[in-house]
Motif scaffolding. Structure first.
Motif, PDB file in Angstrom:
ATOM      1  N   ASN A  21       1.119  -0.894  -0.221  1.00  9.73           N
ATOM      2  CA  ASN A  21       0.223   0.308   0.203  1.00  9.73           C
ATOM      3  C   ASN A  21       0.904   1.153  -0.075  1.00  9.73           C
ATOM      4  OD1 ASN A  21      -1.804   2.573   0.662  1.00  9.73           O
ATOM      5  ND2 ASN A  21      -2.840   1.465   1.968  1.00  9.73           N
ATOM      6  N   PRO A  22       0.330   2.198  -0.964  1.00  9.97           N
ATOM      7  CA  PRO A  22       1.959   2.798  -1.491  1.00  9.97           C
ATOM      8  C   PRO A  22       1.612   4.234  -0.126  1.00  9.97           C
ATOM      9  CG  PRO A  22       0.445   3.068  -3.416  1.00  9.97           C
ATOM     10  CD  PRO A  22       0.493   1.614  -2.534  1.00  9.97           C
ATOM     11  N   ASN A  23       0.019   4.031   0.190  1.00 11.24           N
ATOM     12  CA  ASN A  23      -0.663   5.136   1.521  1.00 11.24           C
ATOM     13  C   ASN A  23       0.349   4.819   3.001  1.00 11.24           C
ATOM     14  OD1 ASN A  23      -2.003   6.360  -0.701  1.00 11.24           O
ATOM     15  ND2 ASN A  23      -3.781   5.710   1.071  1.00 11.24           N
ATOM     16  N   ILE A  24       0.313   3.450   2.560  1.00 12.94           N
ATOM     17  CA  ILE A  24       1.005   3.471   4.432  1.00 12.94           C
ATOM     18  C   ILE A  24       2.860   3.500   4.273  1.00 12.94           C
ATOM     19  CG2 ILE A  24       1.862   1.085   5.886  1.00 12.94           C
ATOM     20  CD1 ILE A  24      -1.050   2.213   5.972  1.00 12.94           C
ATOM     21  N   ASP A  25       3.757   3.485   3.053  1.00  8.42           N
ATOM     22  CA  ASP A  25       4.823   3.671   2.998  1.00  8.42           C
ATOM     23  C   ASP A  25       5.032   4.715   2.918  1.00  8.42           C
ATOM     24  OD1 ASP A  25       5.101   1.064   1.630  1.00  8.42           O
ATOM     25  OD2 ASP A  25       5.142   0.917   0.162  1.00  8.42           O
ATOM     26  N   PHE A  26       4.393   5.740   2.182  1.00  9.78           N
ATOM     27  CA  PHE A  26       4.413   7.809   2.886  1.00  9.78           C
ATOM     28  C   PHE A  26       4.356   7.620   4.087  1.00  9.78           C
ATOM     29  CE2 PHE A  26       1.362  10.547   3.386  1.00  9.78           C
ATOM     30  CZ  PHE A  26       2.340  12.174   2.470  1.00  9.78           C
TER      31      PHE A  26
END
Length: 196
Positions: A99-104
Motif C-alpha cells: 500500500n503506497p499510502n502506508i509507505d508514505f
C-alpha cells in the motif's frame, strides 16, 4: 482532454510516490511536474505549493485509514476472542501490504518535515488510539467470557499492537511471497501465552 479534477488527482498520485520514495524535503515541485509531464507553472493552477499537496495527501490518507480500521472492526461480530484478534491482525496487515499510502505514512512519520511534525504525530497518535481502544475491548471481553487468562488489558493491548506494528514494518521483506504462514505462526505463539 484532461479535466481539472483528473489533473489534480494525477498530481496527488505522483506526489505520493515521490514523497514516499524521496521524502518531502528532497521532492521539488519540478519533480512533481516532471513526473506528470506538465510545466511547473501549471502545478500552481491546481495547488498553491508543495505544502498544500502534502497536507491534502496526508489528511486524505488519515481519513482512508480510519475508514479501513472501521471496516476491520465491523468484521468482529459473532467471533470468539482469538478469531477477533486474528481478524484485526490479518486484516490490518493485508490493508498495509503493498500500500503506497502506508509507505508514505511510515516515511513521513519516521522522517517528518519539521513544519508538519506536530500534525503528523498528533493524527498518527489519534488513529493509533482508535485501534488500541478496540483491541483493548476484545481482551476485556475475552477475560469476561473466560477465553483468556486474567491480565492487565493495557499490557495485552500494547503487546499485541506493537507485535502487529513490527510485522507491518517488516512487510517490505515479503515482496512476492505470502504473509499468511508467518501471521499464523506469530499469533499461535501469542495466543498460547494468553489462553486459559
Amino acid at each position: 482532454m484532461i479535466f481539472i479534477s483528473d489533473t489534480k488527482e494525477k498530481i496527488l498520485k505522483e506526489a505520493l510516490n515521490l514523497f514516499g520514495s524521496k521524502g518531502y524535503t528532497a521532492t521539488s515541485m519540478n519533480d512533481i511536474a516532471g513526473a506528470i509531464g506538465i510545466k511547473k507553472s501549471s502545478l500552481y493552477f491546481h495547488y498553491r505549493g508543495k505544502e498544500e499537496i502534502f497536507l491534502k495527501l496526508f489528511r486524505r490518507i488519515v481519513e482512508e485509514h480510519q475508514d479501513e480500521l472501521e471496516k476491520i472492526m465491523k468484521g468482529l461480530k459473532n467471533k470468539n476472542t482469538f478469531e477477533k484478534l486474528f481478524h484485526i491482525f490479518s486484516g490490518y496487515l493485508h490493508y498495509c501490504e503493498n500500500n503506497p499510502n502506508i509507505d508514505f505514512w511510515n516515511r513521513i512519520f519516521y522522517f517528518p518535515p519539521e513544519v508538519f511534525k506536530e500534525e503528523i504525530y498528533s493524527k498518527t497518535e489519534f488513529v493509533e488510539n482508535i485501534m488500541k481502544v478496540e483491541i483493548k475491548k476484545v481482551f476485556m471481553e475475552g477475560m469476561d467470557n473466560h477465553e483468556i487468562k486474567e491480565n492487565d488489558p493495557y499490557k495485552l493491548t500494547i503487546s499485541f499492537y506493537y507485535m502487529m506494528l513490527g510485522f507491518m514494518l517488516s512487510l517490505v521483506d515479503y515482496k512476492n511471497k505470502s504473509i499468511e504462514k508467518d501471521i499464523k505462526n506469530c499469533l499461535e505463539v501469542f495466543f498460547e501465552s494468553i489462553r486459559i
